[in-house]
Design an enzyme around this catalytic site. Structure first.
Site, PDB file in Angstrom:
ATOM      1  N   GLY A  13      45.657  34.504  39.925  1.00 48.71           N
ATOM      2  CA  GLY A  13      46.736  35.346  39.409  1.00 48.71           C
ATOM      3  C   GLY A  13      48.082  34.659  39.521  1.00 48.71           C
ATOM      4  N   PHE A  14      49.110  35.399  39.184  1.00 48.28           N
ATOM      5  CA  PHE A  14      50.479  34.862  39.218  1.00 48.28           C
ATOM      6  C   PHE A  14      50.841  34.392  40.633  1.00 48.28           C
ATOM      7  CE2 PHE A  14      54.823  36.800  40.078  1.00 48.28           C
ATOM      8  CZ  PHE A  14      55.508  35.613  39.874  1.00 48.28           C
ATOM      9  N   ASP A  34      38.369  34.749  42.661  1.00 49.68           N
ATOM     10  CA  ASP A  34      38.988  35.657  41.680  1.00 49.68           C
ATOM     11  C   ASP A  34      37.920  36.106  40.678  1.00 49.68           C
ATOM     12  OD1 ASP A  34      42.315  35.766  40.739  1.00 49.68           O
ATOM     13  OD2 ASP A  34      40.781  36.639  39.442  1.00 49.68           O
ATOM     14  N   ASN A  35      38.042  37.341  40.198  1.00 54.50           N
ATOM     15  CA  ASN A  35      37.099  37.782  39.151  1.00 54.50           C
ATOM     16  C   ASN A  35      37.673  37.556  37.749  1.00 54.50           C
ATOM     17  OD1 ASN A  35      39.011  39.769  38.887  1.00 54.50           O
ATOM     18  ND2 ASN A  35      37.615  41.509  39.133  1.00 54.50           N
ATOM     19  N   THR A  99      39.002  48.549  44.454  1.00 57.20           N
ATOM     20  CA  THR A  99      39.422  47.174  44.775  1.00 57.20           C
ATOM     21  C   THR A  99      40.248  47.155  46.057  1.00 57.20           C
ATOM     22  OG1 THR A  99      39.378  46.538  42.446  1.00 57.20           O
ATOM     23  CG2 THR A  99      40.703  45.161  43.902  1.00 57.20           C
ATOM     24  N   TYR A 152      46.981  52.961  42.366  1.00 55.52           N
ATOM     25  CA  TYR A 152      47.546  51.724  42.933  1.00 55.52           C
ATOM     26  C   TYR A 152      48.284  52.025  44.230  1.00 55.52           C
ATOM     27  CZ  TYR A 152      50.290  47.345  42.966  1.00 55.52           C
ATOM     28  OH  TYR A 152      50.879  46.145  43.307  1.00 55.52           O
TER      29      TYR A 152
HETATM   30  P1  NAD Z   1      48.027  39.273  39.032  1.00 55.85           P
HETATM   31  O1  NAD Z   1      47.399  40.338  38.211  1.00 55.85           O
HETATM   32  O2  NAD Z   1      48.569  38.078  38.335  1.00 55.85           O
HETATM   33  O3  NAD Z   1      47.032  38.771  40.170  1.00 55.85           O
HETATM   34  C1  NAD Z   1      45.994  39.557  40.701  1.00 55.85           C
HETATM   35  C2  NAD Z   1      44.751  38.685  40.757  1.00 55.85           C
HETATM   36  O4  NAD Z   1      43.678  39.411  41.380  1.00 55.85           O
HETATM   37  C3  NAD Z   1      44.254  38.304  39.358  1.00 55.85           C
HETATM   38  O5  NAD Z   1      43.969  36.929  39.302  1.00 55.85           O
HETATM   39  C4  NAD Z   1      42.977  39.141  39.170  1.00 55.85           C
HETATM   40  O6  NAD Z   1      42.049  38.541  38.291  1.00 55.85           O
HETATM   41  C5  NAD Z   1      42.500  39.248  40.600  1.00 55.85           C
HETATM   42  N1  NAD Z   1      41.648  40.424  40.847  1.00 55.85           N
HETATM   43  C6  NAD Z   1      41.917  41.713  40.505  1.00 55.85           C
HETATM   44  N2  NAD Z   1      40.910  42.497  40.911  1.00 55.85           N
HETATM   45  C7  NAD Z   1      39.997  41.694  41.530  1.00 55.85           C
HETATM   46  C8  NAD Z   1      38.741  41.917  42.137  1.00 55.85           C
HETATM   47  N3  NAD Z   1      38.200  43.139  42.205  1.00 55.85           N
HETATM   48  N4  NAD Z   1      38.076  40.863  42.666  1.00 55.85           N
HETATM   49  C9  NAD Z   1      38.607  39.619  42.607  1.00 55.85           C
HETATM   50  N5  NAD Z   1      39.784  39.338  42.016  1.00 55.85           N
HETATM   51  C10 NAD Z   1      40.464  40.376  41.491  1.00 55.85           C
HETATM   52  O7  NAD Z   1      49.192  39.961  39.887  1.00 55.85           O
HETATM   53  P2  NAD Z   1      50.213  39.351  40.951  1.00 55.85           P
HETATM   54  O8  NAD Z   1      51.557  39.765  40.532  1.00 55.85           O
HETATM   55  O9  NAD Z   1      49.920  37.921  41.193  1.00 55.85           O
HETATM   56  O10 NAD Z   1      49.844  40.208  42.245  1.00 55.85           O
HETATM   57  C11 NAD Z   1      49.089  39.670  43.320  1.00 55.85           C
HETATM   58  C12 NAD Z   1      49.041  40.673  44.457  1.00 55.85           C
HETATM   59  O11 NAD Z   1      50.365  40.959  44.906  1.00 55.85           O
HETATM   60  C13 NAD Z   1      48.415  42.014  44.067  1.00 55.85           C
HETATM   61  O12 NAD Z   1      47.626  42.464  45.143  1.00 55.85           O
HETATM   62  C14 NAD Z   1      49.598  42.932  43.871  1.00 55.85           C
HETATM   63  O13 NAD Z   1      49.293  44.266  44.159  1.00 55.85           O
HETATM   64  C15 NAD Z   1      50.589  42.356  44.891  1.00 55.85           C
HETATM   65  N6  NAD Z   1      51.976  42.656  44.508  1.00 55.85           N
HETATM   66  C16 NAD Z   1      52.592  41.973  43.492  1.00 55.85           C
HETATM   67  C17 NAD Z   1      53.900  42.295  43.143  1.00 55.85           C
HETATM   68  C18 NAD Z   1      54.650  41.563  42.054  1.00 55.85           C
HETATM   69  O14 NAD Z   1      55.806  41.920  41.795  1.00 55.85           O
HETATM   70  N7  NAD Z   1      54.142  40.525  41.427  1.00 55.85           N
HETATM   71  C19 NAD Z   1      54.566  43.329  43.809  1.00 55.85           C
HETATM   72  C20 NAD Z   1      53.886  44.020  44.815  1.00 55.85           C
HETATM   73  C21 NAD Z   1      52.594  43.668  45.167  1.00 55.85           C
END
Ligand code: NAD
Ligand code: UDP
Length: 319
Positions: A13-14, A34-35, A99, A152
């Site tokens: 992910g990001f 990652d899925n 999740t 969420y």
């Molecule tokens: P993102 O969607 O880019 O990354 C999430 C990753 O988790 C993805 O690669 C996705 O494929 C993977 N994923 C989702 N469900 C899954 C599962 N069941 N099994 C395996 N992999 C799974 O989002 P992000 O912005 O990189 O967020 C990463 C984490 O940080 C998340 O947990 C999110 O809740 C948390 N977060 C992010 C922010 C933000 O502003 N970016 C803010 C608060 C919390």
């Protein structure tokens, strides 16, 4: 000296892809899991060929594969696996909740069995639509249990509970970070979050979709500042209490739209849309605890600089 072994769940992910890159640069051996539901394998292109890096495709709601449970010495586990954008997490709310809950239990059991340190990527959404601003960690929030964002918000709140209970019951070495809106290169252009949405709209010259009148606020942190804090949290400093990680500079969404139009030089107009249900009116972190706990950590990247870097990424990426 033996390399540290770090497992990054949500590694494609990001945030996860930036974290993998940083851990590898610090000399760790890294396994990204990652899925690929919202993440992309291309996010890991830079590190894919490194001998100390491995990728495993797996869904954390399912029993972990032996490739993970048979590892002899896991040092660190990062639980970032969860859809993060409202569009994605609301598309299958039951899966989102599973999740956070079942997924967290699976990873906590792995941490327990391997005596590894484990970090939860929690969120400012645990404060819901806050009645207190800025939000500090003692604030218990104002969260709707039955709305479209609840899967969420409540999922992450339950995950925080599980992390604390594993620490109390099994002495698991847990860390919880409450991440406020974070942005930067490698966000998905189409995940609906406000910064990639406005940037791609501005670059295409189509109207920027502002929800409500745009007077709701957010506080945006650049990805590098978040990764610095996560590394400190898992390395040098010990704090088991939840820690807010965010940039305390608060901005209205309409001001963000104007800023992105200015930096891109776009002539896009604004298309005002209805305000989504339960969309928080204000969000701003109190980062006193992070500063105290993490040796004076403070987000160093200003929004103008971070947006310019992110806009350059979207200009040059083929997404
Ligand atoms: P993102 O969607 O880019 O990354 C999430 C990753 O988790 C993805 O690669 C996705 O494929 C993977 N994923 C989702 N469900 C899954 C599962 N069941 N099994 C395996 N992999 C799974 O989002 P992000 O912005 O990189 O967020 C990463 C984490 O940080 C998340 O947990 C999110 O809740 C948390 N977060 C992010 C922010 C933000 O502003 N970016 C803010 C608060 C919390
Ligand atoms: N938003 C908007 N237009 C968009 C996407 C989002 O006005 O195209 C608003 C959204 O309603 C919210 C803010 O921007 O008030 C931040 O939304 P985002 O989905 O990025 O994150 P979150 O709501 O989870 O903080």
């Amino acid at each position: 000296m033996k390399r540290k072994l770090s497992l990054v769940f949500g590694g494609a992910g990001f945030i996860g892809s930036h974290l993998c890159r940083r851990l590898l640069s610090l000399g760790h051996e890294v396994i990204a899991v990652d899925n690929l539901s919202t993440g992309r394998i291309e996010n890991l292109a830079e590190v894919a060929a490194m001998p100390s890096f491995r990728f495993i495709r797996h869904d954390i709601t399912c029993a972990l594969p032996t490739a993970l449970t048979s590892l002899s010495a896991i040092d660190e586990i990062y639980n970032l696996a969860c859809p993060a954008s409202p569009r994605h997490y609301q598309s299958d709310p039951v899966k989102t909740m599973i999740t956070s809950v079942t997924g967290s239990i699976n990873l906590l059991e792995l941490a327990r069995a391997s005596d590894a340190r484990i970090l939860l990527a929690s969120t400012s959404e645990v404060y819901g639509d806050p009645l207190l601003s800025p939000q500090n960690e003692s604030y218990c929030g104002n969260v709707n249990t039955t709305g479209p964002r609840s899967c969420y918000d409540e999922g992450k709140r339950a995950a925080e509970t599980l992390f604390n209970d594993y620490r109390r019951m099994y002495d698991t070495d847990t860390r919880i970070v409450r991440i406020f809106n974070t942005y930067g290169p490698r966000m998905s252009a189409d995940d609906g979050r406000v910064i990639p949405a406005f940037i791609t709209q501005a670059l295409k010259g189509v109207p920027l979709t502002v929800n409500g009148d745009g007077s709701q606020t957010r506080s945006f942190m650049y990805i590098d500042d978040l990764i610095d804090a996560i590394i400190l949290m898992m390395g040098k400093y010990i704090t088991h209490s939840p820690v807010n990680l965010g940039n305390p500079v608060e901005i209205k969404i309409i001001e963000l739209a104007d800023m992105i139009k200015r930096i891109t030089g776009s002539t896009s107009t604004i298309d005002y849309r209805p305000m989504p249900q339960d969309d928080p009116r204000r969000r701003c972190p109190d980062i006193t605890r992070a500063r105290d706990a993490l040796g004076g950590w403070f987000p160093a990247v200003d929004l103008n600089y971070g947006l310019t870097a992110t806009i350059n990424y979207f200009k040059t990426s083929k997404i």
